[in-house]
Design a protein around this motif. Structure first.
Motif, short mmCIF file in Angstrom:
data_model
loop_
_atom_site.label_atom_id
_atom_site.label_comp_id
_atom_site.label_asym_id
_atom_site.label_seq_id
_atom_site.Cartn_x
_atom_site.Cartn_y
_atom_site.Cartn_z
N GLN A 72 0.85 -1.20 0.00
CA GLN A 72 0.00 0.00 0.00
C GLN A 72 0.88 1.24 0.00
O GLN A 72 2.02 1.20 0.47
CB GLN A 72 -0.95 0.02 1.20
N ARG A 73 0.37 2.31 -0.58
CA ARG A 73 1.17 3.52 -0.67
C ARG A 73 1.14 4.25 0.66
O ARG A 73 0.07 4.51 1.22
CB ARG A 73 0.66 4.40 -1.81
N PRO A 74 2.32 4.58 1.19
CA PRO A 74 2.36 5.22 2.52
C PRO A 74 1.65 6.57 2.54
O PRO A 74 1.66 7.32 1.56
CB PRO A 74 3.86 5.40 2.77
N THR A 75 1.02 6.84 3.67
CA THR A 75 0.49 8.17 3.96
C THR A 75 1.37 8.77 5.04
O THR A 75 1.42 8.26 6.16
CB THR A 75 -0.97 8.08 4.44
N GLY A 76 2.08 9.84 4.69
CA GLY A 76 3.04 10.38 5.64
C GLY A 76 4.25 9.46 5.74
O GLY A 76 4.71 8.89 4.76
N THR A 77 4.76 9.29 6.96
CA THR A 77 5.92 8.44 7.17
C THR A 77 5.55 6.98 6.95
O THR A 77 4.55 6.51 7.51
CB THR A 77 6.47 8.63 8.59
N PRO A 78 6.34 6.24 6.17
CA PRO A 78 6.03 4.82 5.95
C PRO A 78 6.04 4.02 7.25
O PRO A 78 6.75 4.37 8.21
CB PRO A 78 7.14 4.35 5.01
N THR A 79 5.26 2.96 7.27
CA THR A 79 5.23 2.04 8.41
C THR A 79 5.39 0.61 7.88
O THR A 79 5.30 0.37 6.68
CB THR A 79 3.91 2.13 9.20
N LYS A 80 5.61 -0.31 8.79
CA LYS A 80 5.78 -1.71 8.38
C LYS A 80 4.54 -2.26 7.67
O LYS A 80 4.63 -3.18 6.86
CB LYS A 80 6.10 -2.58 9.60
N GLU A 81 3.38 -1.66 7.97
CA GLU A 81 2.13 -2.15 7.36
C GLU A 81 2.07 -1.86 5.86
O GLU A 81 1.23 -2.41 5.15
CB GLU A 81 0.93 -1.51 8.06
N ASP A 82 2.95 -1.00 5.37
CA ASP A 82 2.98 -0.69 3.94
C ASP A 82 3.70 -1.77 3.13
O ASP A 82 3.65 -1.75 1.89
CB ASP A 82 3.67 0.66 3.69
N PHE A 83 4.35 -2.70 3.82
CA PHE A 83 5.18 -3.70 3.16
C PHE A 83 4.73 -5.11 3.54
O PHE A 83 4.06 -5.31 4.55
CB PHE A 83 6.65 -3.52 3.56
N GLU A 84 5.14 -6.05 2.74
CA GLU A 84 4.87 -7.45 3.05
C GLU A 84 6.06 -8.30 2.65
O GLU A 84 6.64 -8.11 1.58
CB GLU A 84 3.63 -7.94 2.29
N MET A 85 6.45 -9.19 3.53
CA MET A 85 7.50 -10.16 3.22
C MET A 85 6.85 -11.49 2.86
O MET A 85 6.01 -11.99 3.62
CB MET A 85 8.46 -10.33 4.39
N VAL A 86 7.20 -12.02 1.70
CA VAL A 86 6.57 -13.25 1.21
C VAL A 86 7.65 -14.25 0.83
O VAL A 86 8.82 -13.91 0.66
CB VAL A 86 5.67 -12.97 -0.02
N ASN A 87 7.24 -15.50 0.69
CA ASN A 87 8.12 -16.54 0.17
C ASN A 87 7.74 -16.83 -1.28
O ASN A 87 6.55 -16.88 -1.62
CB ASN A 87 8.00 -17.82 1.00
N ALA A 88 8.74 -17.00 -2.13
CA ALA A 88 8.49 -17.26 -3.54
C ALA A 88 9.59 -18.18 -4.08
O ALA A 88 10.72 -18.17 -3.59
CB ALA A 88 8.47 -15.95 -4.33
N PRO A 89 9.28 -18.96 -5.10
CA PRO A 89 10.30 -19.85 -5.69
C PRO A 89 11.38 -19.06 -6.41
O PRO A 89 11.14 -17.97 -6.92
CB PRO A 89 9.49 -20.71 -6.66
N ILE A 90 12.57 -19.63 -6.45
CA ILE A 90 13.70 -18.94 -7.08
C ILE A 90 13.63 -19.04 -8.60
O ILE A 90 13.88 -18.06 -9.30
CB ILE A 90 15.03 -19.51 -6.55
N GLY A 91 13.32 -20.19 -9.15
CA GLY A 91 13.24 -20.34 -10.61
C GLY A 91 14.57 -20.80 -11.21
O GLY A 91 15.57 -21.01 -10.51
N ASP A 92 14.58 -20.95 -12.53
CA ASP A 92 15.74 -21.46 -13.26
C ASP A 92 16.27 -20.40 -14.21
O ASP A 92 15.53 -19.55 -14.71
CB ASP A 92 15.36 -22.71 -14.07
N ILE A 93 17.58 -20.45 -14.48
CA ILE A 93 18.19 -19.48 -15.37
C ILE A 93 18.22 -19.99 -16.81
O ILE A 93 18.23 -21.20 -17.05
CB ILE A 93 19.61 -19.11 -14.91
N SER A 94 18.23 -19.05 -17.75
CA SER A 94 18.32 -19.35 -19.18
C SER A 94 19.63 -18.78 -19.72
O SER A 94 20.39 -18.13 -19.00
CB SER A 94 17.13 -18.75 -19.92
N GLU A 95 19.87 -19.00 -21.02
CA GLU A 95 21.09 -18.47 -21.63
C GLU A 95 21.17 -16.95 -21.47
O GLU A 95 20.17 -16.24 -21.62
CB GLU A 95 21.13 -18.82 -23.12
N GLY A 96 22.38 -16.47 -21.14
CA GLY A 96 22.57 -15.04 -20.96
C GLY A 96 22.15 -14.54 -19.59
O GLY A 96 22.12 -13.33 -19.35
N GLU A 97 21.83 -15.45 -18.68
CA GLU A 97 21.38 -15.08 -17.34
C GLU A 97 22.29 -15.69 -16.28
O GLU A 97 23.03 -16.65 -16.53
CB GLU A 97 19.95 -15.55 -17.10
#
Length: 339
Positions: free
Chosen positions: A12-37
């Motif tokens: 969410q977009r902060p109103t005034g000074t940002p707070t922790k509620e504006d952010f979220e920490m999530v878990n996500a898969p890393i994935g695989d690399i391709s050519e040139g990566e």
């Protein structure tokens, strides 16, 4: 086997000074690399005041962050797997990367750095964008001459601390403005400033008059607000004012209102110019060479406030608006591995 990593998103977009509620920490898969990566492991994350502006949905010099997407900033990372002919496992790289523990990066989006010449974190501070911001803002716009008086607000921060030292290299009388006695002592005793002012405990206007008996020739603006108001009456003819930031107003919900500067600028024929480091992209090599030379010669010192652990990245960012950092604020996410 599916391997998960942590990511930080703006929800969410902060109103005034940002707070922790504006952010979220999530878990996500890393994935695989391709050519040139490559798969790179985040080692250091840069947290910077300008990121606050990108959290607003407003037009600026850089696009705003999208909601429910990862925040990104300067990151030093290490290559852990490569399908690129340009990089190999173990290489250290620098780029603008997402706030996550691992990133699949195309080989044209990062550049290799040599952490045997300087600590890897220095490429986010004195040898990175903050050092270059100080270099070009002061020398290209401020143009300090020997014997002139240079005033720096936010002087103990990442950019301001480098600005003051470059001004001393150029032979100027340098006055810093900071927010604690510890920072004032650091500026004078460690960085060689001629004087420093604690804006929280001193009358800034009065202290500036005492510290700048010959007026002010260059004011490097990082803060804005009432501190800037105290500077303008002391400007000399043909003063130069590089405007790098205005952190005092970043979290304001209403438009910042204060004394008007036009009269001062007209009376003194002063130049006031805003800038962003992107203006100087074609000249980064020039700035990096001088900064590295001064660092090697012992003419430049730098300080870093390093927060340990990816889980504390949001805390490190929020601390910027409390004035908690001395020098560059950085999050250390992982150790550099030897391969």
């Amino acid at each position: 086997m599916l391997i998960l990593q942590k990511q930080i998103k703006l929800i969410q977009r902060p109103t005034g000074t940002p707070t922790k509620e504006d952010f979220e920490m999530v878990n996500a898969p890393i994935g695989d690399i391709s050519e040139g990566e490559m798969l790179v492991k985040t080692v250091y994350i840069s947290v910077d005041p300008y990121l606050r502006g990108r959290m607003n949905d407003t037009k600026s010099y850089i696009p705003p962050f999208e909601l429910n997407q990862m925040i990104s900033s300067g990151v030093v990372a290490q290559v852990v797997d490569s399908k690129s002919s340009l990089f190999e496992k173990g290489d250290m790289v620098l780029g603008s990367l997402p706030w996550q523990e691992f990133t699949i990066a195309k080989d044209n989006t990062v550049r290799k750095i040599d952490h045997t010449l300087a600590p890897a974190s220095a490429y986010l501070s004195v040898l990175g964008m903050t050092g270059l911001t100080a270099y070009f803002g002061l020398l290209d716009i401020g143009k300090p001459k020997e014997g002139e008086t240079v005033v720096v607000s936010g002087a103990a921060g990442a950019v301001g601390s480098i600005v003051g030292q470059i001004a001393k290299i150029k032979g100027a009388h340098v006055v810093g403005i900071a927010g604690s006695d510890e920072k004032v002592k650091f500026l004078i005793d460690e960085l060689g400033f001629d004087a420093a002012i604690n804006y929280k405990t001193q009358d800034v206007a009065e202290a500036l008059r005492e510290a700048c008996p010959n007026g002010i020739d260059v004011y490097f603006e990082n803060v804005g607000g009432e501190i800037a108001d105290a500077v303008f009456p002391l400007l000399n003819n043909f003063a130069r004012i590089p405007v790098c930031g205005a952190i005092s107003s970043y979290n304001n919900e209403q438009v910042d209102v204060g004394p008007r500067v036009q009269g001062y600028l007209i009376k003194t024929s002063s130049l006031m110019q805003g800038f962003t480091i992107g203006n100087y992209a074609s000249r980064f090599g020039e700035g990096a060479k001088d900064l590295a030379t001064w660092l090697t010669e012992g003419k430049l010192k730098y300080e870093e406030t390093i927060t340990e652990g990816f889980d504390h990245t949001i805390d490190a960012f929020l601390d910027l608006f409390k004035g908690s950092n001395l020098g560059k604020a950085i999050v250390k996410v992982a150790e550099i591995e030897k391969y």
